[in-house]
Design a protein around this motif. Sequence first.
Motif, mmCIF file in Angstrom:
data_model
loop_
_atom_site.group_PDB
_atom_site.id
_atom_site.type_symbol
_atom_site.label_atom_id
_atom_site.label_comp_id
_atom_site.label_asym_id
_atom_site.label_seq_id
_atom_site.Cartn_x
_atom_site.Cartn_y
_atom_site.Cartn_z
ATOM 1 N N ASP A 136 0.833 -1.206 0.000
ATOM 2 C CA ASP A 136 0.000 0.000 0.000
ATOM 3 C C ASP A 136 0.867 1.255 0.000
ATOM 4 O OD1 ASP A 136 -2.267 -1.541 0.036
ATOM 5 O OD2 ASP A 136 -2.573 -1.399 2.203
ATOM 6 N N ARG A 137 1.958 1.211 0.747
ATOM 7 C CA ARG A 137 2.858 2.376 0.790
ATOM 8 C C ARG A 137 3.491 2.615 -0.574
ATOM 9 N NH1 ARG A 137 8.119 3.818 1.511
ATOM 10 N NH2 ARG A 137 8.807 1.645 1.317
ATOM 11 N N ARG A 138 3.906 1.534 -1.223
ATOM 12 C CA ARG A 138 4.511 1.684 -2.550
ATOM 13 C C ARG A 138 3.498 2.199 -3.568
ATOM 14 N NH1 ARG A 138 9.458 -0.807 -3.425
ATOM 15 N NH2 ARG A 138 10.286 -1.965 -1.634
ATOM 16 N N LEU A 139 2.254 1.716 -3.488
ATOM 17 C CA LEU A 139 1.227 2.203 -4.405
ATOM 18 C C LEU A 139 0.943 3.686 -4.174
ATOM 19 C CD1 LEU A 139 -1.314 -0.767 -4.480
ATOM 20 C CD2 LEU A 139 0.168 0.002 -6.333
ATOM 21 N N THR A 140 0.947 4.095 -2.904
ATOM 22 C CA THR A 140 0.730 5.507 -2.595
ATOM 23 C C THR A 140 1.855 6.365 -3.150
ATOM 24 O OG1 THR A 140 -0.467 4.914 -0.572
ATOM 25 C CG2 THR A 140 0.376 7.152 -0.727
ATOM 26 N N LEU A 141 3.089 5.893 -2.961
ATOM 27 C CA LEU A 141 4.238 6.635 -3.492
ATOM 28 C C LEU A 141 4.204 6.694 -5.017
ATOM 29 C CD1 LEU A 141 7.118 5.310 -1.180
ATOM 30 C CD2 LEU A 141 6.035 7.565 -1.117
ATOM 31 N N LEU A 142 3.794 5.568 -5.643
ATOM 32 C CA LEU A 142 3.706 5.547 -7.099
ATOM 33 C C LEU A 142 2.646 6.520 -7.602
ATOM 34 C CD1 LEU A 142 4.504 4.294 -9.809
ATOM 35 C CD2 LEU A 142 2.825 2.498 -9.394
ATOM 36 N N ASP A 144 1.623 9.191 -6.069
ATOM 37 C CA ASP A 144 2.137 10.537 -5.850
ATOM 38 C C ASP A 144 3.155 10.911 -6.927
ATOM 39 O OD1 ASP A 144 2.465 12.938 -4.058
ATOM 40 O OD2 ASP A 144 4.531 12.182 -3.985
ATOM 41 N N LEU A 145 4.010 9.930 -7.290
ATOM 42 C CA LEU A 145 4.999 10.197 -8.336
ATOM 43 C C LEU A 145 4.315 10.485 -9.666
ATOM 44 C CD1 LEU A 145 7.919 10.228 -9.365
ATOM 45 C CD2 LEU A 145 7.754 7.749 -9.663
ATOM 46 N N GLU A 146 3.273 9.699 -9.996
ATOM 47 C CA GLU A 146 2.553 9.934 -11.247
ATOM 48 C C GLU A 146 1.874 11.303 -11.238
ATOM 49 O OE1 GLU A 146 0.032 6.570 -11.426
ATOM 50 O OE2 GLU A 146 1.538 5.269 -12.362
ATOM 51 N N HIS A 147 1.338 11.693 -10.075
ATOM 52 C CA HIS A 147 0.705 13.006 -9.965
ATOM 53 C C HIS A 147 1.726 14.121 -10.165
ATOM 54 C CE1 HIS A 147 -2.160 16.020 -8.612
ATOM 55 N NE2 HIS A 147 -1.261 16.469 -7.761
ATOM 56 N N ARG A 148 2.899 13.977 -9.539
ATOM 57 C CA ARG A 148 3.950 14.983 -9.703
ATOM 58 C C ARG A 148 4.458 15.012 -11.145
ATOM 59 N NH1 ARG A 148 6.186 16.833 -4.817
ATOM 60 N NH2 ARG A 148 5.331 15.780 -2.972
ATOM 61 N N THR A 149 4.563 13.831 -11.764
ATOM 62 C CA THR A 149 4.999 13.773 -13.160
ATOM 63 C C THR A 149 4.033 14.520 -14.059
ATOM 64 O OG1 THR A 149 6.056 11.629 -12.759
ATOM 65 C CG2 THR A 149 5.591 12.220 -15.047
ATOM 66 N N LYS A 150 2.734 14.287 -13.844
ATOM 67 C CA LYS A 150 1.724 14.989 -14.638
ATOM 68 C C LYS A 150 1.845 16.502 -14.453
ATOM 69 C CE LYS A 150 -2.093 15.917 -12.942
ATOM 70 N NZ LYS A 150 -3.408 15.954 -12.255
ATOM 71 N N ASN A 151 2.007 16.955 -13.205
ATOM 72 C CA ASN A 151 2.129 18.382 -12.934
ATOM 73 C C ASN A 151 3.390 18.971 -13.568
ATOM 74 O OD1 ASN A 151 -0.236 18.300 -11.478
ATOM 75 N ND2 ASN A 151 0.758 18.203 -9.479
ATOM 76 N N ASN A 152 4.493 18.194 -13.533
ATOM 77 C CA ASN A 152 5.738 18.684 -14.136
ATOM 78 C C ASN A 152 5.599 18.824 -15.648
ATOM 79 O OD1 ASN A 152 7.036 18.812 -11.673
ATOM 80 N ND2 ASN A 152 7.939 16.780 -11.837
ATOM 81 N N PHE A 153 4.936 17.858 -16.290
ATOM 82 C CA PHE A 153 4.706 17.971 -17.733
ATOM 83 C C PHE A 153 3.845 19.196 -18.049
ATOM 84 C CE2 PHE A 153 5.480 13.215 -18.294
ATOM 85 C CZ PHE A 153 6.694 13.410 -18.929
ATOM 86 N N ALA A 154 2.812 19.399 -17.244
ATOM 87 C CA ALA A 154 1.953 20.567 -17.456
ATOM 88 C C ALA A 154 2.739 21.860 -17.285
ATOM 89 C CB ALA A 154 0.773 20.520 -16.487
ATOM 90 N N LEU A 155 3.654 21.899 -16.312
ATOM 91 C CA LEU A 155 4.481 23.082 -16.092
ATOM 92 C C LEU A 155 5.406 23.326 -17.281
ATOM 93 C CD1 LEU A 155 5.493 25.338 -14.232
ATOM 94 C CD2 LEU A 155 7.072 23.676 -13.202
ATOM 95 N N GLN A 197 -7.912 4.569 -12.923
ATOM 96 C CA GLN A 197 -7.464 3.387 -12.205
ATOM 97 C C GLN A 197 -7.141 3.615 -10.746
ATOM 98 O OE1 GLN A 197 -7.812 0.711 -13.908
ATOM 99 N NE2 GLN A 197 -8.192 1.778 -15.832
ATOM 100 N N GLY A 198 -7.046 4.862 -10.293
ATOM 101 C CA GLY A 198 -6.731 5.126 -8.887
ATOM 102 C C GLY A 198 -5.384 4.560 -8.500
ATOM 103 N N LYS A 199 -5.346 3.775 -7.420
ATOM 104 C CA LYS A 199 -4.095 3.248 -6.887
ATOM 105 C C LYS A 199 -3.917 1.761 -7.161
ATOM 106 C CE LYS A 199 -3.897 6.665 -3.140
ATOM 107 N NZ LYS A 199 -3.778 6.865 -1.685
#
Length: 337
Positions: A136-142, A144-155, A197-199
Amino acid sequence: MQRLANFDVSRQFVGKWSKVAAQTMFGIICAASMVGLRTLYDLWAPTSGPFAMIYPTVLLATLYGHWRAGVAAFCVSFAWAWYFVLPAPQSFLFTEATDPARVLLNGVCAIIVIIFAEAFRRAAHSTMDTIREEADRRLTLLADLEHRTKNNFALVASMLEIQKRRIPHAELHGPLDDAVGRVRTFADAYSGLAMEQGKEKDVAIGPYLDMMLTRLERAALPQNVRLFREIDDIKLSRETAVAIGLYLNEAVSNAAKYAFPDNRAGTLAVYFHCRDGKWRLTIEDDGVGEEALSQTPGGLGSKLLSAFAQQAGATHHAGPVLNGFRTEMRVADEALA
């Protein structure tokens, strides 16, 4: 086997006393099952090994019903074997001088089985809980990483837009627009993955590709181009799903850009087929065919498609066909022939 290892008769109960009652009842049921089997066995070999079947009974009761079930199974099955099987039958009296020591030894051994079975059960469940928490911790981190990746691409896309406005040379705007479009494509792929797909560890490809095609149909395809889709729904890893989504986006965008010039009408078909664990993604149009290939020979789009296919563990193929142009990513030719 994994489900059996995680089985717990009292897990579905919430209250403490309801759990205790369920565990105790499970132990009694295990003992009753042993009594039935022992009764059948006595038809063939009566009075032999009076306590032999107690050990597997208390072991199973403890593993799947906690120590209370083990104790309940022990008390019922041990008392029954002593009273009905051990000579003299239907009596707690001993007929031989060695019987008291034998009964005591069997009782102690059964209790030892309960103690070790309960210790093993707790250790196994503790290990499984630790594994689940880590997963569960790894899925949460993944996520979060995908969310940050999306935001970085948008930036990055926003920064390119700002840079384009500062450049006075109009001939440089086209390449920058292509770069912005591709960066936004990456952001859309990760955004769609998180939305659909969520987590979850694996991704259901059907809804994911449907969502991406709906976006592309609205944003990239002209009204005179009809989109047809035929998608098998399987589950793949998130990394593979992202690569497939990026490949699909790039291929459809290329078709919309080059296959239907001068408001030419046509059809763009997307197929995702799976057989025996192998899959194939095909994007086919009935546009200008080989003329589209001449527009971008060895261009960035082709290199991106090859890179996305490699990320998905597949191969990239593209070229004109009889009535248009086909772009394809596949895992194995023979499985889908």
